[in-house]
Structures are given as C-alpha cells and as structure tokens.
Design a protein around this motif. Structure first.
Motif, PDB file in Angstrom:
ATOM      1  N   ALA A 109     -10.751  29.143 116.132  1.00 13.66           N
ATOM      2  CA  ALA A 109     -11.167  30.533 116.335  1.00 13.66           C
ATOM      3  C   ALA A 109     -11.815  31.087 115.063  1.00 13.66           C
ATOM      4  O   ALA A 109     -12.683  31.951 115.130  1.00 13.66           O
ATOM      5  N   ASP A 110     -11.387  30.558 113.888  1.00 12.38           N
ATOM      6  CA  ASP A 110     -11.970  31.043 112.632  1.00 12.38           C
ATOM      7  C   ASP A 110     -12.837  29.967 111.969  1.00 12.38           C
ATOM      8  O   ASP A 110     -12.968  29.919 110.745  1.00 12.38           O
ATOM      9  N   GLY A 116     -18.424  25.852 116.168  1.00 12.95           N
ATOM     10  CA  GLY A 116     -16.996  25.520 116.095  1.00 12.95           C
ATOM     11  C   GLY A 116     -16.137  26.508 116.867  1.00 12.95           C
ATOM     12  O   GLY A 116     -15.144  26.131 117.484  1.00 12.95           O
ATOM     13  N   LYS A 117     -16.560  27.775 116.856  1.00  9.03           N
ATOM     14  CA  LYS A 117     -15.789  28.801 117.597  1.00  9.03           C
ATOM     15  C   LYS A 117     -15.945  28.602 119.105  1.00  9.03           C
ATOM     16  O   LYS A 117     -14.998  28.710 119.863  1.00  9.03           O
ATOM     17  N   LEU A 118     -17.195  28.308 119.540  1.00  7.72           N
ATOM     18  CA  LEU A 118     -17.434  28.095 120.975  1.00  7.72           C
ATOM     19  C   LEU A 118     -16.690  26.854 121.464  1.00  7.72           C
ATOM     20  O   LEU A 118     -16.120  26.834 122.558  1.00  7.72           O
ATOM     21  N   HIS A 119     -16.683  25.800 120.629  1.00  8.87           N
ATOM     22  CA  HIS A 119     -15.956  24.588 121.019  1.00  8.87           C
ATOM     23  C   HIS A 119     -14.458  24.870 121.110  1.00  8.87           C
ATOM     24  O   HIS A 119     -13.774  24.327 121.992  1.00  8.87           O
ATOM     25  N   HIS A 120     -13.959  25.720 120.237  1.00  7.77           N
ATOM     26  CA  HIS A 120     -12.534  26.088 120.301  1.00  7.77           C
ATOM     27  C   HIS A 120     -12.229  26.763 121.645  1.00  7.77           C
ATOM     28  O   HIS A 120     -11.222  26.470 122.299  1.00  7.77           O
ATOM     29  N   GLU A 121     -13.141  27.655 122.072  1.00  7.87           N
ATOM     30  CA  GLU A 121     -12.962  28.329 123.374  1.00  7.87           C
ATOM     31  C   GLU A 121     -12.867  27.302 124.492  1.00  7.87           C
ATOM     32  O   GLU A 121     -11.993  27.370 125.355  1.00  7.87           O
ATOM     33  N   SER A 122     -13.801  26.339 124.460  1.00  8.16           N
ATOM     34  CA  SER A 122     -13.829  25.333 125.535  1.00  8.16           C
ATOM     35  C   SER A 122     -12.617  24.401 125.455  1.00  8.16           C
ATOM     36  O   SER A 122     -12.050  24.028 126.483  1.00  8.16           O
TER      37      SER A 122
END
Ligand code: NAP
Length: 292
Positions: A109-110, A116-122
């Motif tokens: 998320a950070d 990296g943030k979008l991949h964290h969401e997915s």
C-alpha cells in the motif's frame, strides 16, 4: 487427462516463454489475446486463442471457463487493478481454478511506485477471493536491459537512473520456469514468491559483463530521475509510465532493490541465472539482430 491452463499476457516477456513450456509439459493452453496477428502465431503452436481485451467481459469469461489453472499477467498501466479485478471475478464464476498472478517487487500500500500500489490492490483482492492462488513478485527483469542495445552499439554506453544502487535483478527465463512449475504441479499455493537473480548488482557490474562479452569497453552512465521520466515519455509510455520509471529509479538508487532470495531454486531446483548467463545467452541474440 491433461491440465487446462489459461494465460493472459501470452505475447509478453514472461508469457511467450511460458506458453511453449506449458505445451511441452503436456498442458492444454488457452490464451486471451488482443492482437489478431499475434493470435495467429499462438494458434500455430496449438494454443486455443480467445481474442479480446481485458475489458471484454465475454471474452475473458470464455478464456477462463473450464481452466484448472490461470496465469494472470497484465502490463504495468493505470487500469491494471481494474483489469485484474475483471479476471478474478471471471475466475470465481468459472469454478475454483488455481490462480498464479504476476505481481510486482515488494507490492505494498505504501510502495514507492503507483505500479506497486496497484499490484498490492490486486494481490489483496486475489488473496481474499477464496480462490487457490500463488503470487509471484519478481525483481527487476534483466531483459529490461535489452532497451540499451542501441546506445551500447552506437556509443558504447548505457543510460540508467539507478545511481550506484544494487538490484537482485532476475532473468525472465527464471520467472517463466517458476510459473510453469507451479502451474503444472499446483505447488506453493497460498505463498508469495519473490524470484531474484543470484546476486545483487549495480549497473556498473552489468556494463562490465557486457564489456567482457563484447570485448569492448562499455560504460554505465547514471542519469537523473527526471531524465529517466523524460526518455520514458519520449518512448511512448505516457506520463504515468514516465512517473513510474522515475519512482522505480529513485527507489533502486536508494537501495530498495538490494536483496536476493533463493525462491527460484526453491521452486525449480535450479539456481537462478546470473547476469553473465543473461548477457551471453539472451543479450547476445539482441546484438546479433541489430548488426544483421
Ligand atoms: N519489467 C520488470 O522489471 C518487472 C518486474 C517485476 C514485475 N513486473 C510486472 O510484470 C508484468 C508484465 O509482465 P511482462 O513483462 O511479461 O508483460 P509485457 O511484456 O508488458 O506484456 C503485456 C502483455 O499483456 C497484453 N496486454 C496488454 N494490454 C492488454 C489488454 N488491454 N488486454 C489484453 N491483453 C493485454 C500484451 O499484449 P500485446 O502483445 O498485444 O501488447 C502482452 O501480452 C507487469 O505486471 C509488471 O508490473 C515487471
């Protein structure tokens, strides 16, 4: 009965290595492909091709229907979380297929980049979906160095914005090997794998490996993050892509990518490939093509 595997991003860096290896491993392969010309190439390899974009819900559903396993790959782009969401929902409707998702290094998320943030969401959506999964978060691809071939040949120089940062960069062949292994045997479910190369190295060391191969002095010229952004935008990746590469360059220069894991060996039983192997076996081919 052979295993049915569906893949997205079949024509990309990882996908084009995964497809023949899956076929070789006895899988029946279906690919979601948006470009009819590239679809023809896959059909000739006996891949079932479903033509469509990630936004084409009907095509996406057709592609995943009946799959035992799915390899989800999307390019870095501002819509990637939405695209993945569509794929995850289609997989849920299709039953309970095992999903392997190509994510990004240290997705969080950070994370220092939007990618990296979008991949964290997915990754989070997939982990909470109830589907069996493995998330693969590879390090910086050695194959990215391919884009330096013209300046290496014309000027004896390669331009990158990573300063003296060290990166545990990985050969895409190792990422493909990891993906194929787990797709075919279903191992490492519920895990996050972080494939890296065997060593954390600077771009000066990359230039040294290339110099040795070409028997000619090649130097690494560090450029500013703003220069990285500008040249990426000039290459047609848009403002989002330019900012992403600016932010990656800064993070790597600050040591964010200075680590290695033994995840490639853990999954495949083989040590990950070195920068010398990459230069001698992959980049060499690029140099031949340019001079041909
Ligand atoms: N490069 C790195 O160093 C690095 C490191 C770690 C993680 N990653 C992650 O790796 C992933 C990319 O993997 P890759 O390099 O193998 O892929 P890639 O070479 O970027 O190829 C992307 C694939 O997705 C397809 N595609 C693009 N837009 C599409 C759309 N709208 N609908 C359907 N298909 C579409 C492309 O098809 P076309 O052939 O038609 O374009 C291509 O097959 C990204 O998620 C990235 O964040 C990259």
């Amino acid at each position: 009965m052979s295993k049915k595997v569906t893949i997205t991003g079949a024509t990309g860096n990882i996908g084009q290595l995964v497809v023949p290896a899956l076929l070789e491993g006895g899988a029946e392969v279906t690919a979601l492909v948006r470009d009819p010309q590239k679809a023809e190439g896959l059909q000739s390899q006996e891949v079932t091709v479903i033509e469509g974009e990630f936004t084409d819900t009907e095509a996406v559903q057709m592609a995943v229907e009946g799959a035992d396993a799915i390899l989800m790959i999307a390019p870095p782009n501002p819509d990637s979380a939405k695209q993945m969401s569509g794929l995850i929902n289609a997989a849920k409707k299709a039953g309970n297929p095992y999903v392997v998702r190509i994510s990004a290094l240290k997705a969080a998320a950070d994370a220092p980049t939007d990618n990296g943030k979008l991949h964290h969401e997915s990754d989070t959506e997939l982990m909470e979906s109830g589907l069996p999964y493995t998330i693969v978060r590879p390090h910086f691809f050695m194959q990215n160095i391919w884009m330096s071939i013209p300046t290496i040949q014309e000027q004896g120089q390669m331009y990158w914005g990573m300063g003296n940062g060290k990166l545990g960069m990985v050969d895409v062949r190792d990422i493909a090997d990891v993906a194929v292994e787990i797709l075919l045997d279903g191992s490492h479910q519920g895990e996050i794998l972080n494939p890296t190369g065997p060593e954390s190295i600077t771009f000066t060391q990359v230039a040294e490996a290339i110099s040795k191969f070409l028997d000619k002095e090649i130097s690494y010229v560090p450029v500013t993050y703003e220069q990285v952004k500008h040249s990426i935008i000039e290459m047609g990746w848009g403002d989002w892509g330019g900012q992403m590469m600016h932010d990656y360059a800064k993070a790597y220069a600050e040591g964010w990518g200075d680590f290695t894991t033994d995840d490639v060996e853990k999954v495949t039983g083989n040590k990950s490939r070195s920068i010398e192997q990459f230069v001698n076996e992959v980049l060499a081919y690029g140099f031949q093509q340019q001079t041909a």
